[in-house]
Design a protein around this motif. Structure first.
Motif, mmCIF file in Angstrom:
data_model
loop_
_atom_site.group_PDB
_atom_site.id
_atom_site.type_symbol
_atom_site.label_atom_id
_atom_site.label_comp_id
_atom_site.label_asym_id
_atom_site.label_seq_id
_atom_site.Cartn_x
_atom_site.Cartn_y
_atom_site.Cartn_z
ATOM 1 N N ASN A 188 0.809 -1.204 0.000
ATOM 2 C CA ASN A 188 0.000 0.000 0.000
ATOM 3 C C ASN A 188 0.852 1.268 0.000
ATOM 4 O OD1 ASN A 188 -2.396 -1.484 0.030
ATOM 5 N ND2 ASN A 188 -2.467 -1.547 2.265
ATOM 6 N N SER A 189 2.060 1.151 0.528
ATOM 7 C CA SER A 189 2.942 2.319 0.558
ATOM 8 C C SER A 189 3.247 2.827 -0.851
ATOM 9 C CB SER A 189 4.254 1.982 1.287
ATOM 10 O OG SER A 189 4.918 0.908 0.648
ATOM 11 N N LEU A 190 3.292 1.918 -1.826
ATOM 12 C CA LEU A 190 3.526 2.347 -3.205
ATOM 13 C C LEU A 190 2.340 3.138 -3.745
ATOM 14 C CD1 LEU A 190 5.319 -0.639 -4.999
ATOM 15 C CD2 LEU A 190 6.265 1.597 -4.404
ATOM 16 N N ALA A 191 1.129 2.742 -3.349
ATOM 17 C CA ALA A 191 -0.058 3.491 -3.760
ATOM 18 C C ALA A 191 -0.028 4.900 -3.157
ATOM 19 C CB ALA A 191 -1.324 2.759 -3.353
ATOM 20 N N ALA A 192 0.404 4.976 -1.886
ATOM 21 C CA ALA A 192 0.507 6.288 -1.238
ATOM 22 C C ALA A 192 1.590 7.138 -1.892
ATOM 23 C CB ALA A 192 0.804 6.106 0.252
ATOM 24 N N ASP A 193 2.717 6.517 -2.216
ATOM 25 C CA ASP A 193 3.795 7.243 -2.893
ATOM 26 C C ASP A 193 3.336 7.769 -4.248
ATOM 27 O OD1 ASP A 193 5.468 6.691 -0.766
ATOM 28 O OD2 ASP A 193 6.518 5.042 -1.772
ATOM 29 N N ASP A 196 1.191 10.775 -3.783
ATOM 30 C CA ASP A 196 2.025 11.939 -3.482
ATOM 31 C C ASP A 196 2.652 12.510 -4.754
ATOM 32 O OD1 ASP A 196 1.486 11.766 -0.784
ATOM 33 O OD2 ASP A 196 3.350 10.710 -0.285
ATOM 34 N N GLN A 197 3.127 11.621 -5.634
ATOM 35 C CA GLN A 197 3.756 12.066 -6.871
ATOM 36 C C GLN A 197 2.756 12.743 -7.792
ATOM 37 O OE1 GLN A 197 7.368 11.539 -7.782
ATOM 38 N NE2 GLN A 197 6.539 13.311 -8.888
ATOM 39 N N LEU A 198 1.588 12.144 -7.940
ATOM 40 C CA LEU A 198 0.551 12.733 -8.789
ATOM 41 C C LEU A 198 0.112 14.091 -8.241
ATOM 42 C CD1 LEU A 198 -1.539 9.499 -9.420
ATOM 43 C CD2 LEU A 198 -0.237 10.745 -11.157
ATOM 44 N N GLU A 199 -0.010 14.178 -6.926
ATOM 45 C CA GLU A 199 -0.380 15.447 -6.294
ATOM 46 C C GLU A 199 0.684 16.511 -6.562
ATOM 47 O OE1 GLU A 199 -2.891 17.959 -4.311
ATOM 48 O OE2 GLU A 199 -3.311 15.828 -4.572
ATOM 49 N N GLU A 206 -7.324 9.712 -8.691
ATOM 50 C CA GLU A 206 -8.046 9.060 -7.605
ATOM 51 C C GLU A 206 -7.378 7.720 -7.348
ATOM 52 O OE1 GLU A 206 -12.577 7.584 -6.388
ATOM 53 O OE2 GLU A 206 -12.243 8.779 -8.213
ATOM 54 N N VAL A 207 -7.128 7.413 -6.096
ATOM 55 C CA VAL A 207 -6.556 6.126 -5.709
ATOM 56 C C VAL A 207 -7.560 5.415 -4.815
ATOM 57 C CG1 VAL A 207 -4.688 4.936 -4.503
ATOM 58 C CG2 VAL A 207 -4.181 6.968 -5.866
ATOM 59 N N GLN A 208 -7.976 4.227 -5.215
ATOM 60 C CA GLN A 208 -8.886 3.424 -4.405
ATOM 61 C C GLN A 208 -8.163 2.161 -3.957
ATOM 62 O OE1 GLN A 208 -12.825 2.779 -5.828
ATOM 63 N NE2 GLN A 208 -13.139 4.901 -6.425
ATOM 64 N N ILE A 209 -8.290 1.847 -2.677
ATOM 65 C CA ILE A 209 -7.689 0.635 -2.110
ATOM 66 C C ILE A 209 -8.810 -0.203 -1.515
ATOM 67 C CG2 ILE A 209 -6.068 -0.312 -0.422
ATOM 68 C CD1 ILE A 209 -4.442 2.241 -0.654
ATOM 69 N N TYR A 210 -8.876 -1.473 -1.930
ATOM 70 C CA TYR A 210 -9.961 -2.351 -1.515
ATOM 71 C C TYR A 210 -9.457 -3.327 -0.463
ATOM 72 C CZ TYR A 210 -11.724 -0.315 -5.781
ATOM 73 O OH TYR A 210 -12.087 0.587 -6.744
ATOM 74 N N SER A 211 -10.029 -3.233 0.721
ATOM 75 C CA SER A 211 -9.567 -4.053 1.845
ATOM 76 C C SER A 211 -9.752 -5.534 1.553
ATOM 77 C CB SER A 211 -10.317 -3.677 3.121
ATOM 78 O OG SER A 211 -11.705 -3.935 2.988
ATOM 79 N N GLY A 212 -8.756 -6.315 1.914
ATOM 80 C CA GLY A 212 -8.827 -7.762 1.766
ATOM 81 C C GLY A 212 -8.607 -8.274 0.361
ATOM 82 N N ALA A 213 -8.438 -7.379 -0.608
ATOM 83 C CA ALA A 213 -8.289 -7.809 -2.006
ATOM 84 C C ALA A 213 -6.821 -8.107 -2.302
ATOM 85 C CB ALA A 213 -8.798 -6.729 -2.943
ATOM 86 N N PRO A 214 -6.514 -9.322 -2.727
ATOM 87 C CA PRO A 214 -5.136 -9.669 -3.085
ATOM 88 C C PRO A 214 -4.827 -9.207 -4.500
ATOM 89 C CG PRO A 214 -6.531 -11.562 -3.445
ATOM 90 C CD PRO A 214 -7.429 -10.461 -2.905
#
Length: 250
Positions: A188-193, A196-199, A206-214
């Motif tokens: 998930n840290s890569l999604a956050a990074d 940050d870069q896009l911002e 838009e970044v969506q993270i789905y809990s429990g999804a492999p």
């Protein structure tokens, strides 16, 4: 409900291979085999799909048919070459590694596929999307700024890292990132990074993270398939497509 039910989606593999058509085309003298699914009513635009590391197969054909059923022309491009559909992990790693080691060639194959998609459909503006490796390839083109008349970029459980020093300063279209919270290979840290870069680069995203999804949670019939994450991500993608391809900001 936009998303096919799990049962309908599994049977979609049957009609996906029949409803659309294979399209041969050339890029830099090599032959590639894409797949065109025309909108089932007056087309609202064009969506171009980049396949995962296994190459273009019935999975991408099925997704193309789903997009066509929602009123868009869909074209799944081929970045490996006609008849090149690696079946083993080692063979797939070899193909992906070759393209990541020659990103100029990767982009040329993507752009060649988009050109063919436009010729086949008659549409100009494009939403570019991809799965797994195809998601990473989508972001590669976004970073390059080489895509013309691209209305948006979308990635499903795609690779999120980038070459050292790369950024999104040349990216003009919005970006939608859909990531599995339980993806053991892409933290998930890569999604956050990436956010940050896009911002920092002033990109609409838009970044969506789905809990429990492999990783690969959208692959029908696999032990990784997660129906809820699949539904949410598909609805998010279709909303994204409507907003930026049709210009509907409501």
């Amino acid at each position: 409900m936009r998303l096919l039910t799990a049962l309908a989606a599994s049977t979609a593999f049957t009609f996906a291979a029949q409803a659309g058509e294979s399209v041969d085309y050339t890029v830099d003298g090599a032959t590639y085999e894409g797949y065109l699914a025309e909108a089932t009513r007056d087309s609202k635009g064009l969506v171009v799909i980049i396949h995962d590391w296994g190459g273009l197969d019935e999975y991408e054909m099925t997704r193309a048919e789903m997009i066509a059923d929602d009123g868009y022309d869909a074209f799944a491009i081929d970045v490996y070459g006609k008849g090149n559909r690696p079946a083993t992990t080692d063979a797939r790693k070899e193909q992906v590694g070759m393209l990541y080691n020659d990103r100029e060639m990767m982009r040329a194959r993507i752009l060649g596929g988009i050109k063919q998609a436009r010729e086949a459909s008659g549409e100009t503006d494009v939403i570019l999307m991809g799965y797994c490796f195809g998601g990473g390839a989508t972001l590669e083109l976004a970073r390059s700024g080489e895509g013309e008349s691209i209305a948006g970029y979308a990635t499903f459980h795609g690779s999120l890292d980038a070459p050292e020093g790369a950024n999104y300063a040349a990216t003009e279209a919005p970006v939608l990132v859909m990531h599995g919270g339980a993806d053991s290979g892409i933290p998930n840290s890569l999604a956050a990074d990436l956010a940050d870069q896009l911002e920092a680069d002033g990109v609409t995203y838009e970044v969506q993270i789905y809990s429990g999804a492999p990783h690969a949670w959208t692959v029908f019939g696999s032990d990784r398939y997660q129906e809820l994450a699949d539904k949410k991500s598909w609805d998010a993608f279709m909303d994204f497509t409507e907003r930026y391809l049709e210009g509907d900001d409501d």
